[in-house]
Scaffold this motif. Structure first.
Motif, short mmCIF file in Angstrom:
data_model
loop_
_atom_site.label_atom_id
_atom_site.label_comp_id
_atom_site.label_asym_id
_atom_site.label_seq_id
_atom_site.Cartn_x
_atom_site.Cartn_y
_atom_site.Cartn_z
N GLU A 57 -0.91 -68.17 34.11
CA GLU A 57 -2.04 -67.65 34.85
C GLU A 57 -1.58 -67.22 35.99
O GLU A 57 -1.81 -66.33 36.77
N ILE A 58 -0.85 -68.01 36.99
CA ILE A 58 -0.34 -67.71 38.16
C ILE A 58 0.84 -66.70 38.09
O ILE A 58 0.52 -65.76 39.09
N SER A 59 1.40 -66.46 37.41
CA SER A 59 2.56 -65.53 37.28
C SER A 59 1.89 -64.21 37.01
O SER A 59 2.74 -63.12 37.10
N ASP A 60 0.68 -64.10 36.73
CA ASP A 60 0.03 -62.87 36.53
C ASP A 60 -0.86 -62.25 37.81
O ASP A 60 -1.17 -61.12 37.44
N ARG A 61 -0.65 -63.12 38.68
CA ARG A 61 -1.43 -62.43 39.91
C ARG A 61 -0.43 -61.61 40.82
O ARG A 61 0.80 -61.81 40.50
N ALA A 62 -1.15 -60.69 41.57
CA ALA A 62 -0.38 -59.84 42.47
C ALA A 62 0.55 -60.81 43.39
O ALA A 62 0.12 -61.65 43.77
N GLY A 63 1.63 -59.91 43.43
CA GLY A 63 2.75 -60.71 44.41
C GLY A 63 3.64 -61.68 43.73
O GLY A 63 4.63 -61.81 44.03
N ILE A 64 2.95 -62.39 42.65
CA ILE A 64 3.72 -63.46 41.81
C ILE A 64 4.23 -62.49 40.80
O ILE A 64 5.64 -62.91 40.09
N ARG A 65 3.75 -61.56 40.22
CA ARG A 65 3.86 -60.79 39.19
C ARG A 65 5.33 -60.20 39.09
O ARG A 65 6.12 -60.17 38.32
N ARG A 66 5.79 -59.72 40.28
CA ARG A 66 6.95 -59.09 40.48
C ARG A 66 8.39 -60.10 40.03
O ARG A 66 9.26 -59.59 39.78
N LEU A 67 8.00 -61.37 40.52
CA LEU A 67 8.78 -62.29 40.31
C LEU A 67 9.04 -62.96 38.98
O LEU A 67 9.49 -64.26 38.74
N ARG A 68 7.98 -62.86 38.27
CA ARG A 68 7.68 -63.91 36.95
C ARG A 68 8.90 -64.02 36.02
O ARG A 68 8.78 -65.13 35.40
N HIS A 69 9.44 -63.12 35.92
CA HIS A 69 10.76 -63.37 35.10
C HIS A 69 11.82 -64.04 35.76
O HIS A 69 12.81 -64.64 35.03
N LEU A 70 11.66 -64.25 37.09
CA LEU A 70 12.89 -65.34 37.58
C LEU A 70 12.29 -66.51 37.85
O LEU A 70 13.18 -67.37 38.24
N LEU A 87 15.27 -68.88 39.44
CA LEU A 87 16.58 -69.14 38.95
C LEU A 87 17.56 -70.26 39.71
O LEU A 87 18.74 -69.83 39.86
N GLY A 88 16.60 -71.13 40.09
CA GLY A 88 17.44 -72.03 40.75
C GLY A 88 17.57 -71.95 42.35
O GLY A 88 17.61 -72.92 42.82
N LEU A 89 17.05 -70.76 42.74
CA LEU A 89 17.12 -70.77 44.07
C LEU A 89 15.70 -70.62 44.95
O LEU A 89 14.58 -70.46 44.17
N PHE A 90 15.62 -71.00 46.17
CA PHE A 90 14.64 -71.01 46.97
C PHE A 90 13.54 -71.88 46.48
O PHE A 90 12.32 -71.75 46.05
N ARG A 91 14.03 -73.30 46.30
CA ARG A 91 13.26 -74.32 45.66
C ARG A 91 12.07 -74.60 46.54
O ARG A 91 12.21 -74.73 47.75
N SER A 92 11.05 -75.07 46.10
CA SER A 92 9.85 -75.56 46.61
C SER A 92 9.08 -76.86 45.58
O SER A 92 9.39 -76.71 44.45
N ARG A 93 8.61 -77.77 46.35
CA ARG A 93 8.23 -78.89 45.65
C ARG A 93 6.77 -79.23 46.21
O ARG A 93 6.53 -79.11 47.44
N ALA A 94 6.08 -79.57 45.34
CA ALA A 94 4.70 -80.23 45.55
C ALA A 94 4.82 -81.50 44.81
O ALA A 94 5.00 -81.95 43.88
N ALA A 95 3.88 -82.69 45.70
CA ALA A 95 3.79 -83.84 45.16
C ALA A 95 2.49 -84.25 44.90
O ALA A 95 1.53 -84.06 45.78
N PHE A 96 2.11 -85.02 43.90
CA PHE A 96 0.67 -85.51 43.89
C PHE A 96 0.62 -86.96 44.14
O PHE A 96 1.49 -87.68 43.99
N HIS A 97 -0.41 -87.15 44.81
CA HIS A 97 -0.98 -88.52 45.49
C HIS A 97 -2.32 -88.99 44.81
O HIS A 97 -3.41 -88.01 45.39
N GLU A 98 -2.44 -89.72 44.13
CA GLU A 98 -3.80 -90.12 43.48
C GLU A 98 -5.02 -90.26 44.51
O GLU A 98 -4.73 -90.93 45.82
#
Length: 491
Positions: A57-70, A87-98
């Motif tokens: 669902e996220i990869s179908d939104r505007a702005g993300i759609r252009r990159l979804r195959h990467l 493709l392994g570049l420009f990594r981002s991380r999010a962490a969950f805390h209860e």
């Protein structure tokens, strides 16, 4: 092949960055991977959704759609983290805390971890607001009302798809109809996106009721107190109405200040350190960073991150009986007030009732007596109010919504992908719609149809048998209103 695409992309971006290009694509891509990581984290760990479905669902939104195959992501349930990359570049991380949802992790710095026991913050006593429904889903008894929900959930034959997750209809303080998509229930926390701005509005309203903040006071930002700093003239109301003149316009391009804010550890500091780019109070521009400044004002007024969370539960969520809320914070412990609160559809409806009931939760006044009308009044010549959007305006968008069936006195909280809390005083009605629509308008016409059909259903005899004096046909004048004098700071 993908390895060569990634290498070429990296070389191109390095060249552009080295050349000093202002609109650096590497930052825009990091915005995209950060959005993917954070939203999968929140929706998987807090809402309990399947991460692959969320990613689709996220990869179908505007702005993300252009990159979804990467785009790629990895969810680690043991570490409770989500990593996203191209493709392994420009990594981002999010962490969950209860108890605190997800936080973006930048570099090696560990995020500030709040020390509250969230379960202990939830009051065990009955809320001030009477319960709006029982423990089971409220099925509509009227066929016209049922048809309205059918239409809200039906999908068009071709994109953009509606992807409605939940609808709750509250009339006279009681749920009269609700429906949920598969995998969603009455207690499922759902991401509100920019509806969180309306919650920050409520927190500012509570501080106003308590005499700690007023809309007309100069914004209490130490960085702006220089004798010749034009920002010293910015009032809290300018921030609420997004007329501060700060260089923080939001375009959702990935290059704009709003997007870049989410690459920072301290989102509010990023916003505070921006310069003026327009005359104060003369121009409106939608701006999430502006709300982050308000979130910092709340934090500082109550004493810090832990105090912010305790304040929100004690003064807002507990009186309304909102039990499913998750507030998310940035790395430094400032509430992500522009974007990241999750709550069940019923809890979002209870929040709407606070404004429908003129700032009361049952018999308990939560907001300043003038707050609701003040915050529902249009800003300049727009259809934006103060933390809400409004039909009490002469703007073409407001008039279009009225023609589509949303009454003139309505105002609403609104979030990305079609999150809505429609507040309609003349009908004693709150309508919540939550979902993942990629329609650029957030399926506003679908919401308008829902509201129109719900109101039509309420004209059936079963809805018209109540006391005549309960029916209020409000005549609301358009245009901006002068703030009530009681909300102005002393001269």
């Amino acid at each position: 092949m993908r390895k060569w695409i990634a290498l070429a992309l990296a070389v191109l971006i390095a060249a552009l960055a080295g050349a000093g290009i202002h609109f650096r694509p590497d930052r825009a891509i990091r915005v995209a991977t950060g959005y993917v990581a954070h939203n999968i984290c929140s929706k998987a760990f807090v809402s309990g959704f399947d991460p692959q479905s969320v990613f689709a669902e996220i990869s179908d939104r505007a702005g993300i759609r252009r990159l979804r195959h990467l785009l790629r992501f990895d969810l680690d349930r043991t570490a409770r983290t989500v990593n996203a990359s191209t493709l392994g570049l420009f990594r981002s991380r999010a962490a969950f805390h209860e108890g605190f949802g997800c936080v973006d992790v930048h570099g090696q710095d560990q995020p500030y971890l709040l020390k509250n026991d969230v379960e202990a913050l939830k009051a065990k006593a009955p809320p001030s607001l009477p319960e709006i429904a029982g423990p089971t889903v409220v099925e509509p008894s009227d066929p016209t009302l049922k048809a309205a929900l059918d239409h809200a959930f039906e999908e068009p034959a071709a994109p953009p798809f509606r992807r409605t997750k939940a609808v709750v209809v509250v009339h006279d303080g009681k749920v009269i109809a609700e429906r949920y998509a598969p995998g969603v229930g009455i207690d499922t926390p759902l991401l509100g996106f920019s509806m969180t701005k309306s919650v920050v509005n409520a927190l500012i309203g509570i501080l106003t009721q308590q005499g700690l903040v007023t809309p007309s006071m100069p914004a209490p930002i130490p960085e702006w107190r220089g004798a010749h700093d034009p920002r010293r003239e910015i009032e809290v109301e300018h921030l609420m109405r997004m007329t501060s003149g700060l260089d923080l316009d939001e375009t959702n391009s990935g290059f704009d200040p709003s997007s870049r804010m989410f690459l920072e550890d301290d989102t509010a500091a990023y916003a505070v350190n921006s310069k003026m780019s327009a005359p104060l109070g003369k121009r409106w521009a939608y701006s999430s960073p502006t709300t982050q400044i308000l979130a910092r004002i709340v934090r500082d007024a109550v004493g810090g991150p832990e105090q912010t969370l305790a304040f929100a539960w004690r003064e807002l969520f507990n009186p309304l009986g909102m039990r499913s809320v998750t507030l998310e914070f940035d790395v430094t412990g400032t509430l992500q007030g522009s974007t990241y609160m999750l709550a069940s559809a019923r809890d979002w409806a209870k929040f709407g009732l606070l404004y429908l009931n003129d700032g009361f939760a049952g018999e308990k006044r939560i907001l300043h007596p003038d707050w609701v009308d003040f915050c529902a009044a249009a800003t300049l010549d727009t259809d934006y109010a103060a933390g809400f959007w409004t039909n009490r305006s002469e703007h073409p968008h407001a008039k279009g919504r009225v023609r589509a069936g949303i009454p003139r006195d309505a105002f609403f909280a609104s979030g990305d992908l079609g999150q809505r809390i429609m507040i309609i005083p003349s009908q004693r009605l709150v309508v919540v719609r939550l979902g993942d629509s990629v329609d650029p308008t957030g399926d506003i016409m679908g919401v308008a149809r829902l509201v129109k059909e719900v109101i039509a259903a309420m004209q059936e005899p079963s809805f018209r048998d109540g006391p005549k004096d309960q029916i209020r046909n409000l005549e609301i004048l358009g245009g901006a209103r002068v703030p009530p004098s009681s909300l102005r700071a002393p001269e």
